[in-house]
Design a protein around this motif. Structure first.
Motif, mmCIF file in Angstrom:
data_model
loop_
_atom_site.group_PDB
_atom_site.id
_atom_site.type_symbol
_atom_site.label_atom_id
_atom_site.label_comp_id
_atom_site.label_asym_id
_atom_site.label_seq_id
_atom_site.Cartn_x
_atom_site.Cartn_y
_atom_site.Cartn_z
ATOM 1 N N CYS A 10 0.848 -1.187 0.000
ATOM 2 C CA CYS A 10 0.000 0.000 0.000
ATOM 3 C C CYS A 10 0.887 1.242 0.000
ATOM 4 O O CYS A 10 1.842 1.321 0.758
ATOM 5 C CB CYS A 10 -0.903 -0.011 1.231
ATOM 6 S SG CYS A 10 -1.859 1.494 1.412
ATOM 7 N N VAL A 12 0.337 4.084 1.040
ATOM 8 C CA VAL A 12 0.152 4.952 2.210
ATOM 9 C C VAL A 12 0.699 4.290 3.474
ATOM 10 O O VAL A 12 1.554 4.838 4.155
ATOM 11 C CB VAL A 12 -1.332 5.330 2.381
ATOM 12 C CG1 VAL A 12 -1.539 6.177 3.622
ATOM 13 C CG2 VAL A 12 -1.812 6.072 1.137
ATOM 14 N N CYS A 13 0.207 3.094 3.798
ATOM 15 C CA CYS A 13 0.584 2.481 5.067
ATOM 16 C C CYS A 13 1.594 1.343 4.894
ATOM 17 O O CYS A 13 2.118 0.845 5.878
ATOM 18 C CB CYS A 13 -0.658 1.995 5.805
ATOM 19 S SG CYS A 13 -1.508 0.668 4.959
ATOM 20 N N CYS A 24 -4.463 -0.428 0.148
ATOM 21 C CA CYS A 24 -5.097 -1.524 0.863
ATOM 22 C C CYS A 24 -6.582 -1.238 1.089
ATOM 23 O O CYS A 24 -7.370 -2.136 1.298
ATOM 24 C CB CYS A 24 -4.386 -1.761 2.190
ATOM 25 S SG CYS A 24 -4.612 -0.428 3.384
ATOM 26 N N CYS A 28 -7.081 4.680 2.518
ATOM 27 C CA CYS A 28 -5.698 4.968 2.157
ATOM 28 C C CYS A 28 -5.639 5.662 0.802
ATOM 29 O O CYS A 28 -4.839 6.567 0.602
ATOM 30 C CB CYS A 28 -4.865 3.682 2.134
ATOM 31 S SG CYS A 28 -4.230 3.221 3.761
#
Ligand SMILES: [Zn+2]
Length: 71
Positions: A10, A12-13, A24, A28
């Motif tokens: 992902c 972002v995370c 994900c 996000c």
């Protein structure tokens, strides 16, 4: 053979997600889009400031010259 199956992370995370995906979750994805948009906005502000500052400097110098030497 213990090769890692094809996967992505992902943006972002960093969570492991299905290959080909970028995020994900929708949360996000929204967060990423918001970050990119704020980055674009910041870039635009920097560009405008860079373009305007020489003009402001010239105006300032002209005004300073006028005030100090009476034109
Ligand atoms: Zn995520």
């Amino acid at each position: 053979m213990s090769s890692i199956p094809e996967h992505s992370h992902c943006k972002v995370c960093g969570r492991v997600i299905k290959a080909g995906n970028q995020f994900c979750s929708v949360a996000c994805e929204k967060k990423y889009i918001a970050e990119v948009e704020s980055l674009i906005r910041a870039k635009r502000v920097i560009t405008v400031t860079t373009l305007i500052s020489p003009v402001l400097l010239i105006i300032f110098l002209l005004v300073a010259k006028f005030l100090l030497f009476g034109g």
